[in-house]
Design an enzyme around this catalytic site. Structure first.
Site, short mmCIF file in Angstrom:
data_model
loop_
_atom_site.label_atom_id
_atom_site.label_comp_id
_atom_site.label_asym_id
_atom_site.label_seq_id
_atom_site.Cartn_x
_atom_site.Cartn_y
_atom_site.Cartn_z
CB CYS A 137 -0.71 0.15 1.23
SG CYS A 137 -2.54 1.32 0.87
CG HIS A 138 -0.39 5.09 1.36
ND1 HIS A 138 -1.66 3.85 1.38
CD2 HIS A 138 -0.62 6.30 0.49
CE1 HIS A 138 -2.81 4.50 0.62
NE2 HIS A 138 -2.04 6.40 0.02
N GLY A 139 3.26 1.81 2.06
CA GLY A 139 4.35 0.86 2.97
C GLY A 139 5.28 1.91 1.16
N GLY A 140 5.32 2.09 0.26
CA GLY A 140 5.64 2.82 -1.16
C GLY A 140 6.87 4.01 -0.22
CD1 TRP A 141 4.71 8.35 -0.88
CD2 TRP A 141 3.64 7.98 1.21
NE1 TRP A 141 3.55 9.18 -1.23
CE2 TRP A 141 2.60 8.97 0.00
CE3 TRP A 141 2.60 7.38 2.32
CZ2 TRP A 141 1.56 9.53 0.91
CZ3 TRP A 141 1.47 8.23 2.38
CH2 TRP A 141 1.33 9.45 1.67
#
Length: 171
Positions: free
Chosen positions: A105-109
């Site tokens: 999910c937003h862990g890619g940030w």
């Protein structure tokens, strides 16, 4: 080295996505691994829905050499995680050591902030696609993408494939 000898870090900050932290944590524990929840210095963190998790350690106090892999759950937590230099440095160092760095999910940030995406295939929640591409990733709309030691997925629906891929990378 068997799975029983593996030690995995899961990063946490407030507003983490519940399934994206607890599902992989429980799956790794079931496989016999040691799992440490690593935060930014507080003893506990609340999910987006108010569920709390206790940190086992602070990113300031851990040695990347002690871990065989890292998981970065999503939610809005990664936007808070990347404000902590020790957390970003931990991601970068584990990646540089050639160990699996897995996010959903937003862990890619965190992968963006750690500067580990240039020339790599990866996925994420669709709303941060531009961030991933601008950081040099080839963004793919797939349930799980593995490029070397980087493992990524899009949403909680992808967790079974995410965990299977991480377990294979660790095995």
């Amino acid at each position: 080295m068997s799975l029983d000898d593996k030690h995995v870090a899961i990063l946490v900050e407030d507003d983490y996505q519940e399934l994206e932290l607890h599902y992989p944590r429980l799956r790794l524990l079931e496989a016999g691994m040691r799992v440490s929840v690593v935060g930014a210095g507080k003893p506990g963190y609340a999910s987006a829905k108010g569920y709390t998790v206790t940190a086992d350690a602070s990113a300031d106090d851990v040695d990347p050499a002690d871990f065989d892999a890292m998981i970065i759950p999503g939610g809005m937590a990664p936007d808070k995680m990347r404000r902590h230099r020790a957390m970003v440095d931990l991601v970068r160092t584990i990646h540089e050591q050639g160990k699996p760095v897995a996010w959903i999910c937003h862990g890619g940030w965190m992968a963006v902030s750690a500067g580990i995406l240039r020339g790599k295939r990866a996925t994420s929640f669709h709303s941060i696609r531009d961030d991933m591409v601008n950081a040099g990733a080839e963004w793919c709309d797939e349930e799980v993408v593995r490029d070397g030691n980087l493992i990524s997925s899009r949403t909680p629906d992808d967790l079974p494939a995410f965990c299977r891929t991480l377990l294979a990378a660790l095995g």
